[in-house]
Design a protein around this motif. Structure first.
Motif, PDB file in Angstrom:
ATOM      1  N   GLU A 238      78.453 163.794  34.422  1.00 52.90           N
ATOM      2  CA  GLU A 238      79.523 162.875  34.787  1.00 52.90           C
ATOM      3  C   GLU A 238      79.340 162.285  36.181  1.00 52.90           C
ATOM      4  N   LEU A 239      78.328 162.744  36.894  1.00 54.14           N
ATOM      5  CA  LEU A 239      78.004 162.159  38.201  1.00 54.14           C
ATOM      6  C   LEU A 239      76.695 161.372  38.129  1.00 54.14           C
ATOM      7  N   SER A 240      76.369 160.896  36.942  1.00 57.33           N
ATOM      8  CA  SER A 240      75.080 160.224  36.739  1.00 57.33           C
ATOM      9  C   SER A 240      74.882 159.052  37.684  1.00 57.33           C
ATOM     10  N   TRP A 241      75.956 158.310  37.972  1.00 60.06           N
ATOM     11  CA  TRP A 241      75.813 157.146  38.844  1.00 60.06           C
ATOM     12  C   TRP A 241      75.339 157.548  40.243  1.00 60.06           C
ATOM     13  N   LYS A 242      75.664 158.774  40.670  1.00 63.65           N
ATOM     14  CA  LYS A 242      75.215 159.236  41.982  1.00 63.65           C
ATOM     15  C   LYS A 242      73.718 159.543  41.985  1.00 63.65           C
ATOM     16  N   TYR A 243      73.242 160.150  40.901  1.00 65.14           N
ATOM     17  CA  TYR A 243      71.831 160.527  40.842  1.00 65.14           C
ATOM     18  C   TYR A 243      70.934 159.294  40.963  1.00 65.14           C
ATOM     19  N   ALA A 244      71.402 158.175  40.416  1.00 67.76           N
ATOM     20  CA  ALA A 244      70.592 156.951  40.460  1.00 67.76           C
ATOM     21  C   ALA A 244      70.392 156.457  41.882  1.00 67.76           C
ATOM     22  N   LEU A 245      71.259 156.862  42.801  1.00 67.53           N
ATOM     23  CA  LEU A 245      71.190 156.373  44.180  1.00 67.53           C
ATOM     24  C   LEU A 245      70.456 157.320  45.121  1.00 67.53           C
ATOM     25  N   LEU A 246      70.080 158.497  44.626  1.00 69.27           N
ATOM     26  CA  LEU A 246      69.461 159.500  45.500  1.00 69.27           C
ATOM     27  C   LEU A 246      68.010 159.171  45.813  1.00 69.27           C
ATOM     28  N   GLU A 247      67.619 159.440  47.030  1.00 68.61           N
ATOM     29  CA  GLU A 247      66.215 159.377  47.417  1.00 68.61           C
ATOM     30  C   GLU A 247      65.592 160.751  47.174  1.00 68.61           C
ATOM     31  N   GLU A 248      64.286 160.831  47.264  1.00 73.64           N
ATOM     32  CA  GLU A 248      63.573 162.088  47.034  1.00 73.64           C
ATOM     33  C   GLU A 248      64.083 163.167  47.981  1.00 73.64           C
ATOM     34  N   GLY A 249      64.494 164.298  47.428  1.00 70.66           N
ATOM     35  CA  GLY A 249      64.938 165.417  48.245  1.00 70.66           C
ATOM     36  C   GLY A 249      66.427 165.412  48.566  1.00 70.66           C
ATOM     37  N   GLN A 250      67.137 164.336  48.231  1.00 68.46           N
ATOM     38  CA  GLN A 250      68.568 164.284  48.512  1.00 68.46           C
ATOM     39  C   GLN A 250      69.367 165.065  47.473  1.00 68.46           C
ATOM     40  N   ASN A 251      70.518 165.555  47.885  1.00 66.95           N
ATOM     41  CA  ASN A 251      71.396 166.277  46.982  1.00 66.95           C
ATOM     42  C   ASN A 251      72.633 165.441  46.663  1.00 66.95           C
ATOM     43  N   VAL A 252      73.245 165.734  45.521  1.00 67.97           N
ATOM     44  CA  VAL A 252      74.468 165.035  45.146  1.00 67.97           C
ATOM     45  C   VAL A 252      75.609 165.531  46.034  1.00 67.97           C
ATOM     46  N   GLY A 253      76.328 164.607  46.621  1.00 68.57           N
ATOM     47  CA  GLY A 253      77.449 164.953  47.484  1.00 68.57           C
ATOM     48  C   GLY A 253      78.487 163.857  47.459  1.00 68.57           C
ATOM     49  N   PRO A 254      79.489 163.958  48.320  1.00 70.09           N
ATOM     50  CA  PRO A 254      80.541 162.932  48.349  1.00 70.09           C
ATOM     51  C   PRO A 254      79.983 161.585  48.777  1.00 70.09           C
ATOM     52  N   ARG A 255      80.499 160.534  48.175  1.00 63.43           N
ATOM     53  CA  ARG A 255      80.097 159.182  48.514  1.00 63.43           C
ATOM     54  C   ARG A 255      81.355 158.324  48.659  1.00 63.43           C
ATOM     55  N   GLU A 256      81.212 157.250  49.415  1.00 62.39           N
ATOM     56  CA  GLU A 256      82.345 156.358  49.634  1.00 62.39           C
ATOM     57  C   GLU A 256      82.810 155.698  48.336  1.00 62.39           C
ATOM     58  N   TRP A 257      81.945 155.658  47.306  1.00 64.57           N
ATOM     59  CA  TRP A 257      82.302 154.999  46.054  1.00 64.57           C
ATOM     60  C   TRP A 257      82.931 155.950  45.042  1.00 64.57           C
ATOM     61  N   ASP A 258      83.151 157.194  45.407  1.00 62.91           N
ATOM     62  CA  ASP A 258      83.757 158.146  44.479  1.00 62.91           C
ATOM     63  C   ASP A 258      85.037 157.615  43.835  1.00 62.91           C
ATOM     64  N   PRO A 259      85.949 157.005  44.581  1.00 58.94           N
ATOM     65  CA  PRO A 259      87.202 156.528  43.958  1.00 58.94           C
ATOM     66  C   PRO A 259      86.993 155.492  42.860  1.00 58.94           C
ATOM     67  N   PHE A 260      85.895 154.766  42.912  1.00 62.38           N
ATOM     68  CA  PHE A 260      85.642 153.738  41.900  1.00 62.38           C
ATOM     69  C   PHE A 260      85.223 154.339  40.558  1.00 62.38           C
ATOM     70  N   PHE A 261      84.785 155.599  40.574  1.00 59.42           N
ATOM     71  CA  PHE A 261      84.227 156.192  39.364  1.00 59.42           C
ATOM     72  C   PHE A 261      84.960 157.453  38.933  1.00 59.42           C
ATOM     73  N   SER A 262      86.233 157.502  39.217  1.00 62.74           N
ATOM     74  CA  SER A 262      87.040 158.611  38.737  1.00 62.74           C
ATOM     75  C   SER A 262      87.184 158.483  37.223  1.00 62.74           C
ATOM     76  N   LYS A 263      86.935 159.556  36.497  1.00 60.53           N
ATOM     77  CA  LYS A 263      87.013 159.514  35.037  1.00 60.53           C
ATOM     78  C   LYS A 263      88.040 160.523  34.533  1.00 60.53           C
ATOM     79  N   PRO A 264      89.226 160.067  34.137  1.00 62.47           N
ATOM     80  CA  PRO A 264      90.239 160.973  33.599  1.00 62.47           C
ATOM     81  C   PRO A 264      89.755 161.635  32.313  1.00 62.47           C
ATOM     82  N   LYS A 265      90.390 162.723  31.933  1.00 62.93           N
ATOM     83  CA  LYS A 265      89.954 163.480  30.764  1.00 62.93           C
ATOM     84  C   LYS A 265      90.102 162.698  29.465  1.00 62.93           C
TER      85      LYS A 265
END
Length: 290
Positions: A238-265
């Motif tokens: 469910e955080l796939s959009w974040k993985y697409a933005l990662l550079e080599e060696g980066q970890n998934v963490g908070p991003r300024e765009w998190d509010p745009f991709f909130s997915k209710p149940k």
């Protein structure tokens, strides 16, 4: 399985966005170079332009406000698509408007993005996006991850709440910055077009070549990881959009765009709902803790 689609889901890990096909299908390299040279010489008399119709069935759409601002502007051009015989079905009308504009407004369509975004970039028009899902988080194979190099971002809420005027925001960008951004967009044409099926480009790679090569690279890396005993067991789909933005060696963490991709149940995204507020608060809390 890797699925190539014209619009990917930000929450699925196995589908990848590739550019919408546009009106230009060059048969040889020279066609591309001639097109780029032509774009550099065009006179662009409009500061911004928009082709679309108000989404009366969607109260959260900002297209109605964008249309109103275009109508009230002396430097904006509007191509309305909802009354009578629409000019939006005429490729020449749309492309002519984009070619005479410095910036092309690209709000969400029926989904995060639409074909118009790629039609505008094909003409050397700098796209203005209002949601990161329209381009930044799904076309990372074909577009630079540094989105400010080739586009302008204005959050949807700034338009809804009238915090900022598009005209004011775009007029503040200096002519030198505009020139640099437009040159970047023109250079991207190579990666956004699909060549004529009856021919083959000699030295250039089109959108198809870029996509296929990237898939091959992904498969190669996946096989190597298996042979080396490495497995990505911590993938959060469910955080796939974040993985697409990662550079080599980066970890998934908070991003300024998190509010745009909130997915209710229930699967329905409410841009102004409590789930978005929860995402905003979560992101703020994580930043404070860091």
């Amino acid at each position: 399985m890797s699925v190539l689609v014209v619009e990917s889901s930000p929450w699925n890990a196995n589908d990848f966005g590739i550019p919408y096909p546009t009106y230009f299908h060059p048969a040889k390299d020279a066609d591309v170079f001639l097109w780029q040279d032509r774009l550099r010489k065009l006179e662009r008399k409009w500061l911004f332009s928009f082709a679309g119709a108000p989404r009366t069935d969607n109260p959260k759409s900002i297209q109605g406000q964008i249309i109103d601002q275009c109508k009230n502007s002396k430097v904006g051009k509007l191509l309305e698509c909802d009354f009578g015989e629409s000019k939006c079905h005429s490729p020449s009308s749309i492309m002519k408007m984009f070619q005479s504009s410095l910036f092309c407004l690209q709000p969400q369509g029926d989904s995060f993005t639409w074909r118009s975004a790629f039609d505008s970039m094909l003409t050397g028009c700098i796209p203005v996006f209002f949601h990161p899902g329209s381009a930044y988080t799904q076309y990372t194979w074909h577009l630079p991850k540094n989105y400010s190099k080739y586009s302008v971002f204005i959050p949807e809420d700034d338009i809804r709440k009238r915090i900022v005027s598009k005209e004011q925001r775009l007029s503040q960008i200096s002519p030198e910055e505009v020139k640099i951004m437009r040159e970047e967009v023109i250079s991207l044409v190579l990666r956004l077009i699909y060549a004529d099926l009856c021919s083959k480009l000699e030295t250039l790679k089109d959108a198809f070549d870029v996509a296929v090569q990237t898939v091959i690279n992904k498969v190669t890396k996946f096989r190597r990881d298996i042979m080396d005993g490495r497995a990505d067991d911590n993938l959060i789909e469910e955080l796939s959009w974040k993985y697409a933005l990662l550079e080599e060696g980066q970890n998934v963490g908070p991003r300024e765009w998190d509010p745009f991709f909130s997915k209710p149940k229930n699967g329905n995204v409410d841009p102004n709902g409590s789930s978005v507020e929860a995402a905003k608060n979560s992101w703020k809390n994580e930043q404070i803790q860091q």
